[in-house]
Design an enzyme around this catalytic site. Structure first.
Site, PDB file in Angstrom:
ATOM      1  N   PHE A  10       0.823  -1.204   0.000  1.00 55.21           N
ATOM      2  CA  PHE A  10       0.000   0.000   0.000  1.00 55.21           C
ATOM      3  C   PHE A  10       0.861   1.261   0.000  1.00 55.21           C
ATOM      4  O   PHE A  10       0.588   2.217  -0.739  1.00 55.21           O
ATOM      5  CB  PHE A  10      -0.948  -0.013   1.199  1.00 55.21           C
ATOM      6  CG  PHE A  10      -2.068   0.983   1.094  1.00 55.21           C
ATOM      7  CD1 PHE A  10      -2.959   0.946   0.036  1.00 55.21           C
ATOM      8  CD2 PHE A  10      -2.233   1.961   2.054  1.00 55.21           C
ATOM      9  CE1 PHE A  10      -3.995   1.866  -0.074  1.00 55.21           C
ATOM     10  CE2 PHE A  10      -3.264   2.893   1.962  1.00 55.21           C
ATOM     11  CZ  PHE A  10      -4.153   2.844   0.898  1.00 55.21           C
ATOM     12  N   LYS A 184     -14.353  -2.977   9.449  1.00 60.15           N
ATOM     13  CA  LYS A 184     -14.701  -3.754   8.254  1.00 60.15           C
ATOM     14  C   LYS A 184     -13.747  -4.928   8.070  1.00 60.15           C
ATOM     15  O   LYS A 184     -14.128  -5.950   7.488  1.00 60.15           O
ATOM     16  CB  LYS A 184     -14.742  -2.853   7.025  1.00 60.15           C
ATOM     17  CG  LYS A 184     -13.448  -2.128   6.689  1.00 60.15           C
ATOM     18  CD  LYS A 184     -12.503  -2.958   5.808  1.00 60.15           C
ATOM     19  CE  LYS A 184     -11.190  -2.245   5.624  1.00 60.15           C
ATOM     20  NZ  LYS A 184     -10.211  -3.072   4.851  1.00 60.15           N
ATOM     21  N   ASN A 249      -7.546  -9.967   4.844  1.00 62.89           N
ATOM     22  CA  ASN A 249      -8.496 -10.388   5.871  1.00 62.89           C
ATOM     23  C   ASN A 249      -9.457 -11.435   5.327  1.00 62.89           C
ATOM     24  O   ASN A 249      -9.754 -12.429   5.990  1.00 62.89           O
ATOM     25  CB  ASN A 249      -9.264  -9.158   6.381  1.00 62.89           C
ATOM     26  CG  ASN A 249      -8.365  -8.187   7.112  1.00 62.89           C
ATOM     27  OD1 ASN A 249      -8.026  -8.386   8.274  1.00 62.89           O
ATOM     28  ND2 ASN A 249      -7.956  -7.130   6.421  1.00 62.89           N
ATOM     29  N   GLU A 269      -4.587  -7.201   9.614  1.00 64.93           N
ATOM     30  CA  GLU A 269      -4.942  -6.261  10.673  1.00 64.93           C
ATOM     31  C   GLU A 269      -6.204  -6.663  11.436  1.00 64.93           C
ATOM     32  O   GLU A 269      -6.354  -6.377  12.619  1.00 64.93           O
ATOM     33  CB  GLU A 269      -5.132  -4.853  10.081  1.00 64.93           C
ATOM     34  CG  GLU A 269      -3.886  -4.263   9.426  1.00 64.93           C
ATOM     35  CD  GLU A 269      -2.882  -3.690  10.415  1.00 64.93           C
ATOM     36  OE1 GLU A 269      -2.872  -4.136  11.577  1.00 64.93           O
ATOM     37  OE2 GLU A 269      -2.105  -2.816  10.012  1.00 64.93           O
TER      38      GLU A 269
END
Length: 321
Positions: A10, A184, A249, A269
């Protein structure tokens, strides 16, 4: 000049996109990694195939960021405090933009809170929302949320960080932006587990919807604005993360659902965030049933079938947030 700390996928993608506007310096701790990127103009370890433009400088020396007035912190959430403790003096007085999504396990704080505590002389902000690294690096159109409590600073930052393919919407609601991006990821693990176990897309849709209700409950209890969760940093990021295997995830969830081992070197995460959120929710008496089962799944205390049985056996109720 803009600086980016963290040469993961990222951070590298953001640096590539921003380099279209002018000089950018990308900092990585590993000197051998920096040498590779300089030699090949490619980050083969984290973002293979994305060419580093000539306006992007790669360094392992933090002093090379001294002239950067804005620094993006593209580091894992659970390592943010340690990095700021080590380098906070060099970052004082700058605008620091968190590009990580999560809640710190030990303190239950979000990234903006950690920046404010560790570098009080800095202007904290967060960049979050539905954007995969490969899409951003390839120049594909992406829209994200930029949150800064200082409206004037946020407006200037919006101009600085927007690029030809990266459209930023600003808000002063840093709490909502933090929590949308963090929560999320927890729901994405649950959705991945459902798909990995072959329980179907209808079950995934139900989890996304009820997971969104959990996100709203937690965020509003902590003072976030409802419209923030309805935007890119909440609903938008939820839709992307829960439906794509580009999400780490979701991939972790798939592995759990299939009963397979997951690469322990990959940063996910949502796993640590689930446990941090569970602690905070219980202390505030907020009902977070999906978060609870994700904690059980990631600790190996529940199988997917047991988790679904637990959710489906909850008392019938009227549909409310």
């Amino acid at each position: 000049m803009i600086g980016v700390m963290g040469a993961g996928a990222f951070g590298t993608a953001l640096a590539i996109s921003l380099a279209g506007n002018g000089p950018v310096t990308l900092w990585a701790r590993d000197k051998s990694h920096v040498a590779e990127m300089r030699a090949t103009r490619d980050n083969a370890r984290r973002l293979p195939g994305a060419t580093l433009p000539v306006s992007l400088r790669v360094t392992a020396e933090l002093g090379d960021l001294q002239h950067a007035t804005t620094v993006l912190l593209a580091v894992p959430m659970q390592k943010l405090r340690t990095i700021l403790a080590e380098h906070g003096a060099a970052l004082a007085g700058k605008t620091l933009v968190a590009c990580c999504k999560g809640v710190e396990l030990d303190t239950q704080q979000g990234p903006v809170q950690v920046i404010s505590e560790m570098v009080p002389e800095a202007m904290p902000a967060i960049l979050t929302g539905p954007g995969f690294a490969h899409d951003i690096a390839r120049g594909l159109p992406t829209a994200m949320t930029l949150a800064c409590a200082d409206a004037l600073a946020g407006s200037a930052l919006q101009d600085t960080l927007s690029t030809a393919n990266l459209r930023l919407y600003r808000t002063t609601d840093t709490v909502g932006a933090e929590l949308g991006g963090a929560l999320k990821n927890v729901i994405a693990i649950a959705c991945g587990a459902v798909m990995g176990a072959g329980l179907g897309e209808s079950a995934r849709a139900a989890l996304m919807t009820r997971g969104y209700a959990e996100m709203q409950r937690m965020a509003q209890a902590l003072g976030a604005r409802p419209e923030t969760l309805s935007g890119l940093s909440g609903f938008g990021d939820l839709a992307l993360t829960c439906t794509s295997e580009q999400s780490r995830n979701t991939r972790l969830g798939h592995s759990i659902g299939r009963g397979e081992d997951f690469d322990p070197t990959v940063t996910v995460e949502g796993a640590a965030t689930a446990h941090a959120v569970q602690i905070r929710a219980r202390s505030m008496q907020i009902d977070m049933p999906i978060t609870d089962v994700v904690c059980g799944l990631t600790k190996g205390q529940l199988r997917v079938e047991q988790a679904m049985d637990r959710l489906l056996s909850r008392p019938l109720k009227e549909e409310k947030c």
